[in-house]
Design a protein around this motif. Sequence first.
Motif, PDB file in Angstrom:
ATOM      1  N   GLU A   1       0.830  -1.215   0.000  1.00  0.00           N
ATOM      2  CA  GLU A   1       0.000   0.000   0.000  1.00  0.00           C
ATOM      3  C   GLU A   1       0.857   1.255   0.000  1.00  0.00           C
ATOM      4  OE1 GLU A   1      -3.795  -0.025   1.219  1.00  0.00           O
ATOM      5  OE2 GLU A   1      -3.456  -1.728  -0.118  1.00  0.00           O
ATOM      6  N   THR A   2       1.837   1.273   0.974  1.00  0.00           N
ATOM      7  CA  THR A   2       2.655   2.482   1.104  1.00  0.00           C
ATOM      8  C   THR A   2       3.850   2.456   0.157  1.00  0.00           C
ATOM      9  OG1 THR A   2       3.986   1.475   2.823  1.00  0.00           O
ATOM     10  CG2 THR A   2       2.059   2.731   3.545  1.00  0.00           C
ATOM     11  N   GLY A   3       4.175   1.288  -0.337  1.00  0.00           N
ATOM     12  CA  GLY A   3       5.319   1.175  -1.246  1.00  0.00           C
ATOM     13  C   GLY A   3       6.656   1.065  -0.539  1.00  0.00           C
ATOM     14  N   TYR A   4       6.646   0.723   0.759  1.00  0.00           N
ATOM     15  CA  TYR A   4       7.907   0.584   1.496  1.00  0.00           C
ATOM     16  C   TYR A   4       8.258  -0.890   1.689  1.00  0.00           C
ATOM     17  CZ  TYR A   4       8.268   5.514   2.810  1.00  0.00           C
ATOM     18  OH  TYR A   4       8.431   6.861   2.780  1.00  0.00           O
ATOM     19  N   LEU A   5       9.460  -1.275   1.240  1.00  0.00           N
ATOM     20  CA  LEU A   5       9.972  -2.608   1.599  1.00  0.00           C
ATOM     21  C   LEU A   5      10.526  -2.547   3.022  1.00  0.00           C
ATOM     22  CD1 LEU A   5      10.891  -5.538   1.147  1.00  0.00           C
ATOM     23  CD2 LEU A   5      12.975  -4.650   0.116  1.00  0.00           C
ATOM     24  N   ALA A   6      11.487  -1.614   3.220  1.00  0.00           N
ATOM     25  CA  ALA A   6      12.071  -1.458   4.563  1.00  0.00           C
ATOM     26  C   ALA A   6      11.816  -0.041   5.045  1.00  0.00           C
ATOM     27  CB  ALA A   6      13.563  -1.740   4.511  1.00  0.00           C
ATOM     28  N   ASP A   7      11.584   0.075   6.361  1.00  0.00           N
ATOM     29  CA  ASP A   7      11.296   1.369   6.978  1.00  0.00           C
ATOM     30  C   ASP A   7      12.617   1.994   7.426  1.00  0.00           C
ATOM     31  OD1 ASP A   7      10.684   3.429   8.659  1.00  0.00           O
ATOM     32  OD2 ASP A   7       9.196   2.322   9.831  1.00  0.00           O
ATOM     33  N   HIS A   8      13.029   3.055   6.716  1.00  0.00           N
ATOM     34  CA  HIS A   8      14.345   3.650   6.988  1.00  0.00           C
ATOM     35  C   HIS A   8      14.440   4.243   8.388  1.00  0.00           C
ATOM     36  CE1 HIS A   8      11.795   6.953   5.821  1.00  0.00           C
ATOM     37  NE2 HIS A   8      12.676   7.809   6.294  1.00  0.00           N
TER      38      HIS A   8
END
Length: 438
Positions: A183-190
């Motif tokens: 949904e948000t397009g994030y693989l990993a949360d920086h």
Amino acid sequence: MAADPFHLAWFTPFKTPAWKSPWAADTPFTWLNGEYYMDMARSLERAGFDFMMFEDSTLVSDTYGGTTENDLKHGLHSPKGDPVPLLPMLAQVTEHMGFIATMSTSFYSPFILARVMATMDHLTKGRVGWNVVTSSEDLAGKNYGLDHLLQHDERYEMADEFISVVKALWDSWEPGAIVADRETGYLADHTKVHPIHHEGKYFKVRGPLNLPSGPQGHPVICQAGGSPKGRDFASRHANVLLSAPKGVDQMREYRDDIRARAVEHGRDADDVKVMYIVQPVLGETQADADEIARRRNELTQDQIETILGIMSITTEVDFKQFDLDAPLPDDVTTNGHQSGLEQFRKRTQGKTIREALMGQQTEAVELVGTPASVAAQMDEVMEAVGGDGFLIRGEPVRTHSRRYIDEIASGLAPELRKRGLIRSDYPESTFKANLAAF
Ligand SMILES: Cc1cc2nc3c(=O)[nH]c(=O)nc-3n(C[C@H](O)[C@H](O)[C@H](O)COP(=O)(O)O)c2cc1C
């Protein structure tokens, strides 16, 4: 009264199995393809072993007599394969057992080591450990651009910083940093991945690691320090310790000392498991076993070259220069294995070198008998020492063979299990949790 359950492990190099044994088959030529070790891992897991530990060194030594002849003739420290790539292969053919590889703080960089270990922890689903060594040989250092290793105690200071950097790298990804959110397009949360900005006396590492740590978080840490500095280091960091004190009293003294030091470092003493090296000699009858032990202890020229060759490699003192029929000179010192040299010196007190070699005992206690009687002896020893387990080592010249492995796996281990002394299952999913379970 029986001892509480204890841990069982196997100590080995990734090296030619006993090639002179009539049961060596083609292993002197094929061991590097890993199949011998894969068979071994399967057998040991079936037997209820906790882990296999691979020692390591990275040199071809010419210390003994000023030539590489002795090292290569007897296959002492070489040829030897790097255990790191072997570990995931062993994990593939087993389900529960742990595997430990040795890596040196003098030669690795903390970032490479943290990355390799984290990757292997994922590949094996949490079944690897790192044997932390500082290395003993300047000759190995020369393979990495170093003229000399640091002094013995300073090597441990450097190792201390090394390990804190490695742990910080393993912790540089918060749990849950991988979100894979379509949904948000994030693989990993920086926001959950942090640089470590380490600047110390020996290392400068920015971080973060470029992958999250594996199922164990911090893989199992193994150590074998014997000197005061080494014991201090080990008790601060290790989950499991390998040791070769001689006899029940020294075994107990070593364990008590390590546990007390661990408590001083704010740890629970039970978080450090102490394992003792043994090489059980098994026979169908006591007389058989006694005869095998007698032959094994014979001081042949090969044995002399092997024992003194290994001493020469790990202390970087040329033992060929000494008169075998005289005592060890007092002024011999080493920047290598200090406790190894000290033990040898103690054995030679009032004796010639040859006499000391005849009484040579590389294991903590001598175990000779039928599987049932050796199991009973192990029970008694553990009861007297207080725990935590045995590290079996096939005697490298003759018994590191499929046959010996089977004697242990199909003979001794079932006897130990019958007495409730070793595990019959692996209730936890990671090596570290299984190790901590008792
Ligand atoms: C069971 C056992 C396994 C060891 N494995 C290795 C190894 O794989 N590589 C290595 O360089 N040193 C190895 N060592 C050496 C130790 O790391 C340590 O240097 C040695 O016990 C001497 O202790 P000290 O360093 O405190 O003097 C081993 C020692 C023991 C007792």
